[in-house]
Write a protein that holds these residues in place. Sequence first.
Motif, PDB file in Angstrom:
ATOM      1  N   UNK A 262       0.816  -1.210   0.000  1.00 46.98           N
ATOM      2  CA  UNK A 262       0.000   0.000   0.000  1.00 46.98           C
ATOM      3  C   UNK A 262       0.848   1.258   0.000  1.00 46.98           C
ATOM      4  N   UNK A 263       0.407   2.227  -0.782  1.00 50.20           N
ATOM      5  CA  UNK A 263       1.047   3.546  -0.804  1.00 50.20           C
ATOM      6  C   UNK A 263       0.024   4.562  -0.303  1.00 50.20           C
ATOM      7  N   UNK A 264       0.389   5.312   0.719  1.00 49.18           N
ATOM      8  CA  UNK A 264      -0.523   6.314   1.274  1.00 49.18           C
ATOM      9  C   UNK A 264       0.114   7.695   1.216  1.00 49.18           C
ATOM     10  N   UNK A 265      -0.709   8.677   0.932  1.00 44.60           N
ATOM     11  CA  UNK A 265      -0.285  10.081   0.902  1.00 44.60           C
ATOM     12  C   UNK A 265      -1.385  10.870   1.595  1.00 44.60           C
ATOM     13  N   UNK A 266      -1.078  11.401   2.770  1.00 42.45           N
ATOM     14  CA  UNK A 266      -2.090  11.971   3.650  1.00 42.45           C
ATOM     15  C   UNK A 266      -1.733  13.411   3.996  1.00 42.45           C
ATOM     16  N   UNK A 267      -2.759  14.264   3.978  1.00 47.67           N
ATOM     17  CA  UNK A 267      -2.609  15.654   4.408  1.00 47.67           C
ATOM     18  C   UNK A 267      -3.496  15.883   5.638  1.00 47.67           C
ATOM     19  N   UNK A 268      -2.887  16.388   6.704  1.00 45.20           N
ATOM     20  CA  UNK A 268      -3.621  16.739   7.918  1.00 45.20           C
ATOM     21  C   UNK A 268      -3.398  18.214   8.210  1.00 45.20           C
ATOM     22  N   UNK A 269      -4.477  18.944   8.467  1.00 49.14           N
ATOM     23  CA  UNK A 269      -4.396  20.381   8.705  1.00 49.14           C
ATOM     24  C   UNK A 269      -4.977  20.689  10.087  1.00 49.14           C
ATOM     25  N   UNK A 270      -4.275  21.504  10.859  1.00 58.72           N
ATOM     26  CA  UNK A 270      -4.739  21.919  12.178  1.00 58.72           C
ATOM     27  C   UNK A 270      -4.580  23.431  12.321  1.00 58.72           C
ATOM     28  N   UNK A 271      -5.652  24.085  12.727  1.00 57.46           N
ATOM     29  CA  UNK A 271      -5.627  25.520  13.009  1.00 57.46           C
ATOM     30  C   UNK A 271      -5.609  25.730  14.514  1.00 57.46           C
ATOM     31  N   UNK A 272      -4.658  26.533  14.979  1.00 56.52           N
ATOM     32  CA  UNK A 272      -4.494  26.774  16.404  1.00 56.52           C
ATOM     33  C   UNK A 272      -4.588  28.257  16.698  1.00 56.52           C
ATOM     34  N   UNK A 273      -5.398  28.603  17.720  1.00 58.31           N
ATOM     35  CA  UNK A 273      -5.490  29.969  18.230  1.00 58.31           C
ATOM     36  C   UNK A 273      -5.259  29.910  19.737  1.00 58.31           C
ATOM     37  N   UNK A 289      -1.070  24.536  10.737  1.00 57.14           N
ATOM     38  CA  UNK A 289      -0.081  23.479  10.603  1.00 57.14           C
ATOM     39  C   UNK A 289      -0.557  22.469   9.565  1.00 57.14           C
ATOM     40  N   UNK A 290       0.299  22.191   8.579  1.00 61.06           N
ATOM     41  CA  UNK A 290       0.004  21.203   7.539  1.00 61.06           C
ATOM     42  C   UNK A 290       1.005  20.057   7.657  1.00 61.06           C
ATOM     43  N   UNK A 291       0.463  18.865   7.881  1.00 64.47           N
ATOM     44  CA  UNK A 291       1.286  17.670   8.013  1.00 64.47           C
ATOM     45  C   UNK A 291       1.087  16.822   6.763  1.00 64.47           C
ATOM     46  N   UNK A 292       2.155  16.632   6.026  1.00 63.97           N
ATOM     47  CA  UNK A 292       2.122  15.927   4.748  1.00 63.97           C
ATOM     48  C   UNK A 292       3.001  14.674   4.864  1.00 63.97           C
ATOM     49  N   UNK A 293       2.388  13.493   4.836  1.00 61.71           N
ATOM     50  CA  UNK A 293       3.140  12.247   4.976  1.00 61.71           C
ATOM     51  C   UNK A 293       2.830  11.326   3.806  1.00 61.71           C
ATOM     52  N   UNK A 294       3.850  10.578   3.377  1.00 62.91           N
ATOM     53  CA  UNK A 294       3.669   9.628   2.285  1.00 62.91           C
ATOM     54  C   UNK A 294       4.696   8.513   2.415  1.00 62.91           C
ATOM     55  N   UNK A 295       4.341   7.355   1.866  1.00 60.08           N
ATOM     56  CA  UNK A 295       5.268   6.237   1.897  1.00 60.08           C
ATOM     57  C   UNK A 295       4.584   4.922   1.605  1.00 60.08           C
ATOM     58  N   UNK A 296       5.398   3.897   1.386  1.00 59.73           N
ATOM     59  CA  UNK A 296       4.928   2.550   1.101  1.00 59.73           C
ATOM     60  C   UNK A 296       4.949   1.714   2.374  1.00 59.73           C
ATOM     61  N   UNK A 297       4.026   0.757   2.412  1.00 62.75           N
ATOM     62  CA  UNK A 297       4.004  -0.206   3.503  1.00 62.75           C
ATOM     63  C   UNK A 297       3.660  -1.572   2.941  1.00 62.75           C
ATOM     64  N   UNK A 298       4.352  -2.604   3.457  1.00 57.82           N
ATOM     65  CA  UNK A 298       4.152  -3.965   2.974  1.00 57.82           C
ATOM     66  C   UNK A 298       3.837  -4.867   4.167  1.00 57.82           C
ATOM     67  N   UNK A 299       2.687  -5.542   4.106  1.00 56.33           N
ATOM     68  CA  UNK A 299       2.305  -6.518   5.118  1.00 56.33           C
ATOM     69  C   UNK A 299       2.369  -7.912   4.502  1.00 56.33           C
TER      70      UNK A 299
END
Length: 758
Positions: A262-273, A289-299
Amino acid sequence: MNPIKTAFSLIFLICSSIPVWSQTTGKIIDTDQQPVEGATIVMQLPDSTYLGAAISAADGTFSLEPVADHFQLIVQHLFFQPRVVKGQTHDAGIIVLEPKEHSLAEVVVEGERPLVTVEQGKLSYDISVISKKHIVNNAYEAICKLPGVQDRNGKLSLIGAKDVTVILNGKASTLTQEQLIEMLKNTSASQVQTAEVMYNTPPEYHVRGAAINIVTAKAADNTIQSELSATYSNQYFSSYSGNVNFLLTKGRSSLNVSYNPGYSHIMTVMDLASMHQYDGQVYDIAQRQKINTKGWKHNIYAEYGYQINEDNALSVGYNGALSGNGKGTIDVNGNFQNSHNDKEQDSWLHNVFARYSSGFGLDLGVDYTDYSMNDYNHLESELTDHTRQLLDYTSDQKIRKVSVYADQSHSLVNDWTLKYGARYDYTDNRNSQLFNRAEGKDDVDNSSSRLYEQIANLYAGFDKEFANGLYLSLSATGEYYSIGNYQKWSLYPQASLSYSPSEKHTFMLGVSSEKDYPSYWDMQTSTTYMNAYEEIQTIEGLRPANVYSVNANYLFLQKYMLSLFYERIDDYFTMEMYQAKDRLALVYRTQNWNYYQSFGMSANIPFSIGSWLSSQVNATVVNDRNRCDHFWDIPFDRNKWACMLTMQNHFSVGSHLGFDLDAMYRSSMISGISDTKPVFTVNVGAQWNFLKDKASLNLNCSDLFDTMRMKVRNRYAGQHIDLNMGQYSRTVSVKLVYRFGGSITKEKKEVDSSRFGH
């Protein structure tokens, strides 16, 4: 040559070269085009000479070894009219059975399969009924359709229990929640026979508290079965995954192999005040804050089983999860700072195991797990006063764990059952966080620790099922726990009682106690810097939590359920945020509270309109109380009532097309000194079955209106924080599945990594 690619190619060639003509296959359905499970198929020669027999699986499929060019099939089922089918090809096709009808005074009475039954204090759900009334393409989706079970931010929850453990065929789950969900999503719903919900899990499962036991269907002897699937999903970015399952049974041997890339590419956004009080001033800090993660995983999973004789069986296997060269970035922009963090992460999990099951009630098991994780961060920050910071550091974790268990049961006089057993776990855990460079920030320190943990359990208990519909189970588990200089002996009693005076009414009562352990990473002292303002702290000395629960359930007509529940967790631990008083920093720390307590009531009501609509409504009210006398300098004791409403609807259009429409509302809740605002979400889906139901195509959209955003508000004792998480929560996915000769996968052994990583 890449070994993973080589393994995948080998499995694919094996699956694609399967001689499908070596068996006679077919599918049994009813007049509503639904699969019929448990039908007996007898193969004969035209002169009635017996050739072989089979039982239809949960998806209605069956397979028989052909030994003649001309044959006849006799199909029988308790609730259907028998049918004789003549054939001369190896594809018997789809066989439709007519239901038996019993006429009484011009009233036609047809049997209805119950949604849930009570067996030895367990709520047993027929997954074929769930699959008939909902679109479920994998085991995880089927579990989420059970009354009171929900997906909360990627974790399974059960109403009336703080946590729930998933068990496969009576074996305790040893995966992290993320790994478990990934595995269940790669398991077809047709492979699952029943799901058993237990609010008070018997000690022989080596799981205390609430659990869901997934009982998989059994594969026929001398068969080859496989399943291929591909999934595409989009949640801001696109992700892809595949699945290959292969099962061979021959004589006394069986081989089960699966590979899930599986290949996943995920964007997570958080607004802080954050209105942060420091040094006599109030600093208005706002950032995205923008968290951008991607990569392969093999099970990778492989298990070999050998049936020594009718009563004794042995199995050995390997389970691996490989995630290499994962990359990500964290960008923060606001009026206090601008920062950029380049991340790289690798992790490897290898597990080998062996099991032995005897015919005289003895079960033995041993497994060994090797886990490694490496996390590299290069964080550069520039504050609004033009101050620059540079942090370059690496976090490592290495875990070696061995587990052994033995369980024994005896049948006594008057239908009493004696059960006893033991389990021992030994863990060697090494954690470290080393800074290669630290510029512009003075309060950084390297950290390292090595923890040796031992957990020894001994249990004993009695079961008794009375003739008047009463079932009683009593047990007690003694535990010795040791980590570092901390040692503790504990005793955990448990009692379950169920009473069914008739098929219409069932009453259940359970009392249990258990212990919940923190992750290994959280049991050391370290600080991880997310950016120039936010940091995650762990502190040495975090204690396990003690959980005590009481559950009462009333089941009417085997489908309507009313539940009452109470739970108290002493030394409860969780992560909570706090605005530091000595500097401008928002600290996320996991620490123990005095206790967490909840009580409430839940009602589940299913209903149908004809054969085209099947619905289920669940309503829950709960009171939560959180108390901590040593939370920084602001102790708290808070409680709040909350409610949750869910509705699931399945629309059937013809025999091969269906649609789902689900909705959920959750009111404001508390978590320590923070409050979460109400949330509402709508999920939709469609499923089309084709190629004689050997293939299926699913289209799903979760959080259709992009409203499932967790908004956290904190106004307690001078704290002033608003955190908005979950932007881009809408996810669209397409999944294509193709099955060769039916889809039944043996139980997959799970690896205990629930406390690994950070």
